[in-house]
Design an enzyme around this catalytic site. Sequence first.
Site, short mmCIF file in Angstrom:
data_model
loop_
_atom_site.label_atom_id
_atom_site.label_comp_id
_atom_site.label_asym_id
_atom_site.label_seq_id
_atom_site.Cartn_x
_atom_site.Cartn_y
_atom_site.Cartn_z
N SER A 31 0.87 -1.35 -0.09
CA SER A 31 -0.05 0.02 -0.07
C SER A 31 1.02 1.26 -0.02
CB SER A 31 -0.85 0.09 1.13
OG SER A 31 -0.15 0.39 2.43
N LYS A 39 1.47 4.13 7.64
CA LYS A 39 0.53 4.88 6.58
C LYS A 39 1.01 6.43 6.70
CE LYS A 39 -2.33 2.26 4.73
NZ LYS A 39 -1.42 0.85 5.16
#
Length: 237
Positions: free
Chosen positions: A158, A196
């Site tokens: 991701s 993230k």
Amino acid sequence: MLTRKQLELLMFIHERLKESGVPPSFEEMKDALDLRSKSGIHRLITALEERGFVRRLPHRARALEVLRLPESMSPSLAAARGRGGFSPSVIEGSLGRVAQKNLEDGGDNRETVAIPIMGRIAAGTPIEAIQTQSHTISMPVDMLPPGEHFALEVRGDSMIEAGILDGDTVLIKRTNSADSGDIVVALVDREEATLKRLRRRGASIALEAANPTYETRIFGPDRVDIQGKLVGLFRRY
């Protein structure tokens, strides 16, 4: 191994950075490679990123960095660095072996510190929280910013557009605060850890992927604890 077009693009970006310090535009790259559309350039850059030759710098227009060249061309990259040009943020190989080799070869004899690897971190759907220390890597002290650090092995894709690939090891500075835009280790609901980009949206916290196939997840501030922020990574080839 790179395709002919991938190599042509890599060298075009490298030469432009050497000349002006500014990467070429997508239009310039398209014209230089005689391609019909910019989509072909996007595909070539993605392929170069996946192979660890370049990375895109976030939040900056036309921001590309050459991390390495094919081995036969390494001297030209070293020369460019020596002239005060760009330098990569990805450290190739094992930091422990590199540090040890410097000492054994009578190199600069820099002091090293053992960085604990605290398990795996998800760059994708959050997995279980950070584990206890499994082993360590050695890293020169002068390559670390002040503070306490730990390392995590990345699993998932991701964060690939931030240059963080599955299998990389990320270096994290331990902190419970971070600025909007920082890449952080976030603990969600005290049981799921993920890597993230942090975005603050009013009173909420958004955990943003660097891959368009993943959705941004938004939480209340009481659900997210910052465990640390990214300060570097290294990759084995």
